[in-house]
Design an enzyme around this catalytic site. Structure first.
Site, PDB file in Angstrom:
ATOM      1  CE  LYS A 121     -26.131  14.871  21.635  1.00 55.30           C
ATOM      2  NZ  LYS A 121     -25.623  14.827  20.261  1.00 55.30           N
ATOM      3  NE  ARG A 160     -28.191  11.898  14.765  1.00 53.13           N
ATOM      4  CZ  ARG A 160     -26.982  12.020  15.285  1.00 53.13           C
ATOM      5  NH1 ARG A 160     -26.110  12.873  14.751  1.00 53.13           N
ATOM      6  NH2 ARG A 160     -26.630  11.316  16.338  1.00 53.13           N
TER       7      ARG A 160
HETATM    8  C1  SPV Z   1     -21.462  13.224  15.930  1.00 56.69           C
HETATM    9  O1  SPV Z   1     -20.479  13.009  15.233  1.00 56.69           O
HETATM   10  O2  SPV Z   1     -21.476  14.026  16.849  1.00 56.69           O
HETATM   11  C2  SPV Z   1     -22.712  12.515  15.661  1.00 56.69           C
HETATM   12  C3  SPV Z   1     -22.667  11.187  15.126  1.00 56.69           C
HETATM   13  O3  SPV Z   1     -23.746  13.021  15.983  1.00 56.69           O
HETATM   14  S1  SPV Z   1     -22.797  10.105  16.440  1.00 56.69           S
HETATM   15  O4  SPV Z   1     -21.716  10.306  17.341  1.00 56.69           O
HETATM   16  O5  SPV Z   1     -22.788   8.803  15.807  1.00 56.69           O
HETATM   17  O6  SPV Z   1     -24.069  10.321  17.104  1.00 56.69           O
HETATM   18 MG    MG Z   2     -23.574  14.534  17.260  1.00 52.36          MG
END
Ligand code: SPV
Ligand code: MG
Length: 546
Positions: A121, A160
């Protein structure tokens, strides 16, 4: 016997199902997890972004899942509150998800959040085009596989939804959330990257009653300006502060390393950062110390003690001392005397005595031995010290209660080996002619390179004006340290002086001169400034910047 506590998985489940808005604080290692717990948070977000940032890699699954597992295990060991791990996409297909759930349960992690994207990802706040979404059926299979694998019913699997992040719109977001709910998710994290809460609030309207059985979790990193009450009113269940320990840590680390690099010195840094003692506390060294007593035959260290003289009002500070003595005047949010007491605490010196007098009832400090000089108006320092005479044993530091000094001064003093050592400031050049202090003559002047007390001995000490003491090598700052031999002779001499008719007017320098008369050696530990004697209003305002 260990007290039984509610399982971490159950704690997190209770947070999800409660009618209150609950909060998870980001952490990325054992220390930050502990800090989140101590701040009062009921749960922790094991952020993928912060964990990867702490490891110095990108939030693109560059850290392997077992490396993340190692980190989250340290976090779990360090805390009693539940951790929801940001499990990215589950690190593969349903099979990888099964193994992940098993390993997280084994390591005491309370839940995992998986997002409907493709492995590897990319962080949701980066390039929209790099956010391909997973097939809904395939992702539902992953949720089911996780639920079928877990041994503890209360282990939490949060699904999510990244549809809003990837620009697929509200219809897709709702469709996915519903599919994941039906697949058995214990909650839905609905993510949004716009700076207003509009998408989230619109989603909540549509989600409606379903949030009772399938609660909603949010990450308001981008819409941070939204009043928290708006989330409460929208029936959001859990709000994640997702990366703020990491971002603050970076700010602090950048500042401190820049200063140390530029100044090639720690002098202006030390008193602004936590002490190593604070690190030891956070690491729970206390527990090990207690265990050592139990399992090793370790003798109690020869711990020093401290006696503070704090009986006088502080004549020059009338308005500030109406209801309290000057040592309790607020300096930078703390009573003056507490600043030096804290230096002792940092050395784990807890045996602290204070001789109080004027407005003695104003002292609220706990775990202190108090001695009362009720004749403070007609007597002076030695009378106060005499009241605490039984405390002058073995290693003892006697201190004025109204001085501020950098903490390295105490660290160095505690390392001095002489029987009696006093701290003397050699930086006299900026004293105004009318400045009054305890000026000293020593066997040698400070040469500004040798710091050890072995190099200078006290020859005499006299209170007076700077203009009358031009030959002095320094000013005594109000700190004396004794060891067993020094304590014995100092205590004996104090008792002898107590029979003198002028005793009630005598101050500490009189005791030192008496010791010199008896040919007792008093070592001088030189310093170069970095202290302040708080006598008048100018000193108080200097103290605020100290
Ligand atoms: C993280 O804290 O790694 C998250 C939240 O997945 S975000 O960075 O907003 O995607
Ligand atoms: Mg994250």
């Amino acid at each position: 016997m260990k007290t039984p506590t509610v399982k971490k998985t159950t704690q997190l489940r209770n947070m999800l199902m409660s009618n209150e808005l609950e909060f998870l604080m980001e952490a990325h290692n054992g220390m930050s997890a502990k800090i989140a717990e101590e701040a009062g948070f009921k749960g922790i977000w094991g952020s993928g972004l912060s964990i990867s940032a702490a490891l110095g890699v990108r939030d693109n699954n560059e850290a392997s899942w077992t490396q993340v597992l190692e980190v989250v295990e340290f976090m779990s060991d360090a805390t009693k509150i539940p951790i929801l791990l940001d499990g990215d996409t589950g690190y593969g297909n349903f099979n990888n998800m099964r193994r992940l759930v098993t390993k997280l349960e084994q390591r005491g992690v309370a839940g995992v959040c998986i997002e409907d994207k493709i492995f590897p990802k990319t962080n949701s706040f980066l390039r929209t085009e790099a956010q391909p979404l997973a097939d809904i059926e395939e992702f539902c299979g992953k949720i089911k596989a996780g639920q079928d694998t877990k041994l503890d019913d209360d282990f939490n699997i949060i699904a999510r939804v990244e549809a809003l992040i990837a620009g697929w719109g509200m219809g897709e977001a709702l469709k996915r959330a519903e599919a994941y709910r039906l697949a058995g998710a214990n909650g839905i994290l609905m993510h949004s990257k716009i700076s207003k809460p509009d998408e989230i609030l619109a989603f909540m309207k549509e989600w409606g009653e379903r949030s009772k059985s399938c609660p909603i979790v949010i990450v308001p990193t981008k819409y941070y300006a939204t009043p928290t009450n708006a989330f409460r009113e929208a029936n959001i269940s859990v709000c994640i502060w997702a990366n703020h320990q990491m971002r603050m840590a970076v700010t602090a680390m950048q500042n401190v390393t820049k200063t140390i690099f530029e100044e090639q010195s720690l002098m202006n840094v030390e008193d602004k950062i936590v002490s190593v003692a604070e690190l030891f506390r956070l690491q729970n060294d206390k527990e090990l110390e207690a265990a050592e007593k139990l399992y090793l035959s370790v003798a109690d260290a020869d711990k020093p003690r401290a006696i503070f003289l704090a009986a006088s009002r502080g004549a020059e500070l009338k308005e500030l001392t109406e209801d309290k003595p000057k040592v309790l005047i607020d300096i930078n949010g703390k009573p003056l005397i507490e600043q030096s007491i804290n230096h002792f605490y940092e050395h784990d010196i807890k045996d602290i005595s204070i001789v109080r007098g004027y407005k003695k009832e104003a002292f609220k400090l706990q775990n202190i031995k108090y001695f009362d000089n009720d004749n403070f108006e007609t007597t002076s320092e030695l009378s106060s010290l005499f009241l605490a005479k039984k405390e002058i044993v073995d290693h003892t530091v006697i201190s004025y209660g109204d001085i501020l000094y950098r903490k390295y001064i105490l660290s160095r003093l505690l390392e001095e080996k002489g029987d009696i050592t006093i701290v003397v400031d050699a930086a006299l050049k900026d004293r105004a002619p009318g400045y009054e202090g305890d000026f000293v003559n020593c066997s040698r002047a400070h040469n500004h390179t040798l710091f050890s007390a072995e190099n200078a001995e006290l020859k005499g000490i006299k209170f007076g004006k700077a203009s009358d003491n031009k030959e002095a090598q320094g000013e005594w700052i109000g700190l004396i340290k004794t060891n067993k031999v020094g304590s014995d002779v100092l205590s004996k001499t104090l008792t002898e002086l107590s029979n003198d008719s002028g005793f009630s007017k005598m101050k500490l320098p009189d005791l030192m001169n008496k010791l010199l008369e008896k040919k007792v050696k008093i070592n001088v530990m030189y310093i170069d400034g970095h202290w302040l004697d708080v006598d008048n209003y100018a000193d108080v305002s200097r103290g605020q910047k100290f």
